[in-house]
Motif scaffolding. Structure first.
Motif, PDB file in Angstrom:
ATOM      1  N   HIS A 349      62.499 -37.016 -51.356  1.00  0.00           N
ATOM      2  CA  HIS A 349      62.781 -36.544 -50.003  1.00  0.00           C
ATOM      3  C   HIS A 349      63.977 -37.243 -49.355  1.00  0.00           C
ATOM      4  O   HIS A 349      64.354 -36.878 -48.249  1.00  0.00           O
ATOM      5  N   THR A 350      64.559 -38.238 -50.018  1.00  0.00           N
ATOM      6  CA  THR A 350      65.702 -38.908 -49.428  1.00  0.00           C
ATOM      7  C   THR A 350      66.947 -38.024 -49.518  1.00  0.00           C
ATOM      8  O   THR A 350      67.070 -37.184 -50.406  1.00  0.00           O
ATOM      9  N   LYS A 351      67.837 -38.215 -48.591  1.00  0.00           N
ATOM     10  CA  LYS A 351      69.100 -37.484 -48.600  1.00  0.00           C
ATOM     11  C   LYS A 351      70.174 -38.225 -49.394  1.00  0.00           C
ATOM     12  O   LYS A 351      71.270 -37.694 -49.585  1.00  0.00           O
ATOM     13  N   GLU A 369      68.932 -34.612 -55.071  1.00  0.00           N
ATOM     14  CA  GLU A 369      70.166 -34.624 -54.290  1.00  0.00           C
ATOM     15  C   GLU A 369      71.380 -34.841 -55.183  1.00  0.00           C
ATOM     16  O   GLU A 369      72.429 -34.217 -54.982  1.00  0.00           O
ATOM     17  N   ARG A 451      75.321 -42.863 -50.754  1.00  0.00           N
ATOM     18  CA  ARG A 451      75.022 -42.314 -49.422  1.00  0.00           C
ATOM     19  C   ARG A 451      76.298 -41.721 -48.832  1.00  0.00           C
ATOM     20  O   ARG A 451      77.338 -42.390 -48.745  1.00  0.00           O
TER      21      ARG A 451
END
Length: 686
Positions: A349-351, A369, A451
């Motif tokens: 669920h992390t971006k 991702e 990120r």
């Protein structure tokens, strides 16, 4: 004397019945002695000094006619009470009738019997008057007269209680070992969501096997002050014990916790005080072993006996310790699986983009991702290298040094412009973590977290642009306003000097000194204005500014500045040259303020369209805290490098001093020529 669980079997199967009884037939015993071929006094001497019960049963009357002194040791009654007593004096009616039937059958079939064989073989449990139970083993044979006719039965009974207990203990250990093996095998492939039920089933199996009233596992909090999770199996009709403990204070089991903290096993065949009582449970006997993880107590596992007093052998307690290790490993696996499941949900669920690569920069695993950023499926990403995905220049020049540092066991952090096939150029904040393998503790790969900070940089860019505009406004104000005003003051001072000198009035020299001071102030203001308004973008302006900084370092700070660059070095990209100018300017300012250096070298190296600028001094160096800090000067330098798609690092130089390294790709002439060259090649080949 009463007899317990008599076992009566015929001779052909190697079996017998229980011994007892006497007879008063003195003449009969003489016949027996004579048939044995010995003297009566000698045989009595032998019989009375052996540690077996020896007795003789008259066949005609089925009464005992002889019993040696050791009969009292085994059966609990003196010999005189046996002599003259009927067979089966220590048996119940059913077993006594069965013995009589077997003896009658043996006499009737004596003609078919091998005289060398024993008549009977008996194994039974006998209860003495005092209530103590003993196991006996009896061998019996016919005593025959001169004509070979059976006249009596000679029996020898031996106490085999200790042997029987050892056999039962060995059998119990063997059965328990099989049970432990079954439990261990069953838990090998147990899914995490079935572990709780598996533990309860194992406790039931163990409790029923050990014939106890309660089998339990209690887990403690980290500080051992509270009861965490707990499991319990209890026999039918037994009050629950764990319900009174679960989630509460550990004070009810404080004594046990103290003993187990010393890695001790607790075995109490008789619980005389409130050692382990909670709720309405009244424990008579208990055994408990510590649950240890890495040498630390995490709980305990054991048995309760509530309805009767029990004792457990050392072998069973040793096996309990093995079972405890199985439970610890199982609970630790469940905890690890739960944590892994949680981590998977977080990663899913992390971006952020997350990827695991081996020591050869080959992708072994990636989250959704990361795959989405490259428009690839799982089977398409796996097996590719970072060079395949990001380009060789990125993996070699940018990520390579950090990757090697990570393989050496260090965590690495940097920012870099990355080009993706789906989203295009994105500025990424990259973190690299060494993955330590379970075998040998060596680094087996690198976990990379990327990120996207592009939008954040746009905001920072807007702030920097506003700051730049304000700098330009101040620079123009200094150049066109303050500088001109100071120039007017200098002119007036010159006029005043000439008038005073012409009229011979004192103070002319002071006016001249004021003029010189104002001219120096004008130079400082113009120098400051040039710093705020660098004339980059024009021909030779960047090189000219470098020369200006070189001259100023020598004149103002007595620091020699050397510039090393390719002969044809030039930067056509105005934005890049502007930001690079400010980076170098800030680095030189830090040298002047903090380094206590005598020499600084500015080096430019070009590899394709990748430019590396290094500012290295021979000063005192920089501390790790300062290099990793978010101070305003270093933060602005790093941000300026990000604006032009580059990276900036600050560290101690190999031979002393501090080294600032900025790397970025040129977007001006060199890159343009490369594109044109490729276009020409394609056109020529067509």
């Amino acid at each position: 004397m009463s007899e317990k669980r008599d076992t009566i079997k015929g001779p052909d199967a190697g079996k017998t019945a229980v011994s007892a009884g006497t007879s008063s037939g003195g003449a009969r015993i003489k016949d027996v002695v004579r048939s044995l071929g010995g003297r009566e006094d000698f045989l009595r001497l032998v019989a009375d000094n052996v540690r077996d019960a020896i007795w003789v049963l008259d066949i005609g009357t089925l009464r005992y006619i002889y019993a040696n002194s050791y009969c009292e040791e085994i059966f609990g009654l003196p010999p005189e009470l046996y002599i003259g007593s009927p067979v089966g004096i220590n048996m119940n009616r059913k077993n006594r009738a069965e013995v009589r039937r077997i003896i009658a059958d043996e006499i009737a079939n004596d003609h078919a019997r091998d005289p060398a064989r024993s008549l009977l073989y008996i194994g039974s449990e006998v209860e003495k008057k005092g209530g103590r139970r003993v196991w006996t083993e009896t061998k019996a044979s016919f005593v025959r007269d001169d004509h070979g006719k059976p006249v009596a039965i000679l029996g020898i009974t031996r106490d085999i209680t200790e042997r029987r207990r050892m056999e039962e203990a060995l059998r119990e250990r063997y059965d328990f070992e099989n049970l432990v093996a079954v439990i261990a095998t069953r838990f090998i492939n147990t899914p995490s969501d079935e572990i709780d039920e598996g533990i309860r089933h194992a406790l039931r199996m163990i409790g029923e096997f050990a014939r106890v009233d309660r089998c339990f596992i209690v887990l403690l909090s980290v500080d051992r002050r509270f009861i965490g999770d707990a499991y319990e199996w209890k026999a039918r009709g037994i009050e629950p014990w764990i319900d009174a403990l679960r989630g509460g204070s550990a004070r009810h089991v404080n004594w046990l916790v103290e003993r187990h903290s010393k890695l001790e096993t607790v075995h109490l065949p008789r619980v005389t005080g409130p050692v382990l009582r909670a709720g309405r449970a009244d424990v008579k006997s208990l055994v408990s072993v510590p649950l240890l993880l890495g040498g630390e107590l995490i709980g305990f596992f054991g048995f309760h006996s509530v309805r009767s007093y029990k004792s457990w052998s050392d072998d069973i307690i040793a096996l309990l310790r093995i079972v405890a290790e199985i439970f610890v490993n199982l609970l630790e696996r469940r905890k690890s699986d739960q944590e892994l499941s949680l981590y998977r949900r977080i990663v899913a669920h992390t971006k952020d983009q997350m990827v695991f690569v081996d020591a050869f920069m080959t992708v072994r695993a990636a989250n959704e991702e990361f795959m989405r950023a490259f428009g690839m499926r799982k089977d398409e990403v796996g097996g590719r290298t970072l060079a395949d995905l990001f380009g060789s220049w990125w993996s070699d020049e940018i990520a390579g040094p950090s990757f090697q540092g990570c393989l050496a066991g260090r965590e690495m952090f940097f920012e870099q412009l990355c080009e993706y096939p789906v989203s295009g150029l994105r500025y990424m904040e990259i973190s690299m973590y060494p993955f330590i393998g379970a075998r040998g503790g060596k680094v087996e790969g690198v976990i990379i977290n990327l990120r996207d900070i592009t939008e954040r940089l746009k905001v920072e860019g807007n702030v920097l642009a506003a700051t730049q505009r304000e700098r330009q406004r101040i620079g123009m104000e200094l150049h066109d306003g303050v500088s001109h005003h100071l120039l007017g003051v200098a002119i007036r001072c010159r006029l005043l000097y000439e008038r005073l000198k012409e009229h011979g009035v004192g103070g002319a020299e002071e006016a001249l000194e004021v003029e010189k001071g104002v001219n120096r102030a004008i130079e400082d203001v113009r120098s400051l204005a040039r710093g705020l308004l660098p004339l980059v973008g024009e021909k030779d302006s960047f090189n000219a500014l470098l020369e200006e900084m070189k001259r100023e370092m020598l004149e103002r700070f007595r620091v020699e500045c050397v510039i090393e660059a390719p002969r044809s070095f030039d930067i056509d990209d105005a934005a890049a040259s502007t930001q690079l100018y400010y980076i170098i300017s800030e680095a030189l300012a830090n040298v002047a303020k903090h380094a206590r250096a005598r020499r600084v070298v500015i080096t430019f190296h070009l590899s394709g369209d990748l430019l590396t600028a290094k500012i290295r001094d021979d000063g005192v160096g920089i501390g790790d805290d300062a290099a990793n800090s978010g101070g305003l000067g270093l933060s602005l330098m790093r941000h300026r490098a990000r604006v032009i798609g580059g990276t900036l690092s600050v560290h101690n130089a190999r031979n002393g001093g501090t080294e600032v390294v900025c790397k970025f790709r040129l977007k001006g002439r060199l890159r343009h020529e490369r594109k044109n060259g490729r276009k020409k090649e394609r056109a020529g080949s067509g």
